[in-house]
Write a protein that holds these residues in place. Structure first.
Motif, PDB file in Angstrom:
ATOM      1  N   GLY A 205       0.800  -1.216   0.000  1.00  0.00           N
ATOM      2  CA  GLY A 205       0.000   0.000   0.000  1.00  0.00           C
ATOM      3  C   GLY A 205       0.834   1.268   0.000  1.00  0.00           C
ATOM      4  N   ARG A 459      -2.767   3.487   3.304  1.00  0.00           N
ATOM      5  CA  ARG A 459      -3.445   2.251   2.876  1.00  0.00           C
ATOM      6  C   ARG A 459      -4.763   2.579   2.170  1.00  0.00           C
ATOM      7  N   HIS A 502      -6.277   5.058  -5.702  1.00  0.00           N
ATOM      8  CA  HIS A 502      -5.021   5.165  -4.966  1.00  0.00           C
ATOM      9  C   HIS A 502      -4.175   6.281  -5.578  1.00  0.00           C
TER      10      HIS A 502
END
Length: 579
Positions: A205, A459, A502
């Motif tokens: 992550g 994360r 992300h």
């Protein structure tokens, strides 16, 4: 034919049961014990499986144990003999563990109340990596496929390649302990300040926040060999004869520090818990992740050339690296990839049972396993009874009303605990035991971490997307039922769903199929009709504990956090109802 698979005395102990070829139930022992990665004998998981299948111990034809103490026995002896002084504690631990494995029939007799002789001839040991491969290939939709099992270690093997065809697996080659990409990844995970068993996903992550600046340095740590495998430079690692994983009386796996002084000299000191994550740490994480991908693609490209096959089945702890998994079809010549929902060691129970079922008993293959919903489930009446006894106010709604109520809450920035149907088998929540939020909110990640998760900011949270809309949002259109792959989100869609995008523009998607997850699909569809976005933010229903298994655990998690709404089947508990 009734086959009960067991992963015992090993991290993520579990049980799975097959009746006449079909998997009826599978579950990790940690769900009952409430201890992450619990590693003892899975008594409660076994009893759950028997109950779900409606059978008794006497009716089970085979107990398949995903461990074979006899595997590579001579190599183990030679390895220990090479450094006897440093091996005494390891020898004692291994002997103790092997004795436990040898007495499985006694353990079964103890928990069943039957005599030991009742299990004579019924206990079958299946080597660790063969169990992993079986959990992937025999559960896959492929008649023929290349196979890879890759993890830390098990039965003195760390990597195994083979071919699956019909109801048979042929092993082609393997890598012996301690040469392990799992150990490589874990050693650097520890160096980065994450010492606990299972912390590797934190490095994955964190990796997108860095640049892979140190790839060249890893060429001295790992050698990619011409046979399509690899070797570690053991000077960088703690002597393996001193042990890697130990299990105390509490059955919690503890990983010893795996790095050597040389690794510290070349890559810097171990980050202490209280020390901040510097850019160097992020760049090192990116380099570790990228190099691990390089090793995996090296193995797979050689395997594809060797087998000439288009399909590949992968399992093992390293197969939980969803970032690497999402790149396989773009970096190798394989076209189709199958990874089971429990690719980690919990899947050993399922794989051992499948190995006995097909490889040994030659039973014909069943349909592929596309659902991970094999765990506990509870009715509305059971849930209402529990809430009534605890004097917790609740309301009940039909599905249509329920979906409207939940989506209204999500649109208003609410966080919802979603407890629906059977629990998932594996480490990821897939709409059975999930916490959900609005993916369009840029602050959703902060809301979740402040209200419930309290985890590292780097994360990511995952998108659950309607299967029929994958190509609208992701650059690759593939079925990803078990959230086992990370794909790039289309650039023009990233701003639309910031909470599940992300930092590198990717998302660890779960494709939600109406046939497999009808209620979860219905909920996302209701959200789509209101917002035009066919996605929900999905994370596991827990707070620094195993994923909740029962209504009592779901309620306890709800009450000790700031979750806005708890939904268990058709029953709703709300904060305002408690005033």
């Amino acid at each position: 034919m009734i086959i009960l698979g067991i992963n015992a005395y090993h991290a993520d102990s579990s049980a799975a049961i097959f009746v006449n070829g079909k998997m009826i139930a599978a579950i990790e022992e940690e769900r009952f014990r409430r201890v992450k990665h619990w590693a003892g004998f899975p008594k409660l998981a076994i009893e759950f499986c028997l109950k779900e299948a409606g059978v008794t111990y006497e009716q089970v034809n085979f107990f398949a144990i995903g461990r074979d103490p006899k595997a590579k026995f001579l190599k183990k002896i030679l390895f220990v003999a090479s450094n006897p002084a440093g091996s005494m504690k390891v020898i004692k631990d291994r002997v103790s563990n092997s004795k436990k494995m040898a007495s499985v029939d006694e353990e079964l007799a103890s928990i069943s109340g039957l005599p030991v002789k009742a299990f004579a001839g019924k206990v079958v040991n299946v080597e660790h990596h063969r169990s992993h491969i079986a959990s992937a290939f025999f559960a896959s939709p492929f008649e023929e496929a290349a196979c890879l099992s890759i993890d830390g270690s098990g039965d003195f093997t760390t990597t195994m390649i083979g071919i699956g065809k019909g109801n048979e697996i042929q092993i082609l080659d393997s890598v012996d302990f301690p040469h392990s990409i799992g150990i490589f990844y874990t050693a650097f995970t520890q160096l980065l300040g994450f010492p606990h068993y299972g912390d590797e996903y934190k490095v994955m992550g964190m990796a997108p926040y860095g640049e892979p600046k140190y790839l060249d340095k890893f060429d001295d740590v790992v050698e990619l060999t011409s046979d399509g495998l690899f070797k570690l430079n053991l000077k960088y690692f703690r002597s393996a004869t001193q042990g890697v994983i130990s299990y105390g009386d509490d059955n919690i796996p503890v990983v010893a520090p795996l790095f050597s002084d040389l690794m510290v000299q070349r890559f810097g000191p171990v980050r202490k818990k209280e020390e901040p994550l510097e850019q160097y740490h992020k760049d090192l994480a990116a380099s570790v992740q990228r190099f691990t991908e390089k090793v995996i693609f090296h193995i797979l490209n050689h395997l594809q050339k060797r087998t000439g096959l288009e399909n590949v089945c992968i399992a093992g702890g390293v197969a939980q690296n969803s970032v690497a998994n999402g790149k396989i079809t773009r970096n190798t010549t394989f076209k189709n990839v199958y990874i089971p929902s429990a690719g980690h060691d919990a899947g050993i129970s399922m794989g051992a049972a499948l190995y006995v079922q097909h490889q040994i008993q030659k039973m014909p293959r069943q349909s592929s396993i596309r659902s991970a919903y094999t765990g506990s489930n509870f009715s509305n009446e059971e849930i209402k009874s529990i809430l009534t006894k605890k004097s917790i106010p609740f309301s009940e709604h039909d599905d249509e009303q329920l979906f409207q109520k939940i989506t209204d809450c999500l649109q208003n920035g609410g966080v919802v605990g979603w407890f629906n149907g059977r629990a998932e088998f594996g480490p990821r929540a897939l709409g059975g035991r999930s916490i959900i939020a609005d993916p369009r909110r840029a602050d959703a990640k902060e809301i979740l971490n402040s209200k419930i998760k309290r985890r590292e900011s780097f994360r990511p949270f995952a998108p659950s997307i309607l299967k029929e809309h994958v190509s609208d949002y992701f650059e690759l259109a593939d079925e990803v039922p078990f959230m086992e792959k990370v794909f790039p989100i289309k650039k023009d869609k990233r701003a639309e769903v910031p909470a599940v995008t992300h930092v590198d523009g990717s998302g660890r998607l779960q494709t939600v199929d109406k046939e497999i997850s009808p209620r979860y699909h219905g909920l996302i569809e209701a959200f789509y009709k209101k917002t035009g976005v066919p996605i929900l933010l999905n994370t596991s229903f827990n707070e620094n504990e195993p994923i909740v298994n029962s209504p009592e655990e779901a309620l306890a998690c709800y009450l000790r956090t700031n979750m806005d709404m708890l939904v268990m089947e058709n029953i709703v508990v709300e904060r305002r109802a408690e005033k």
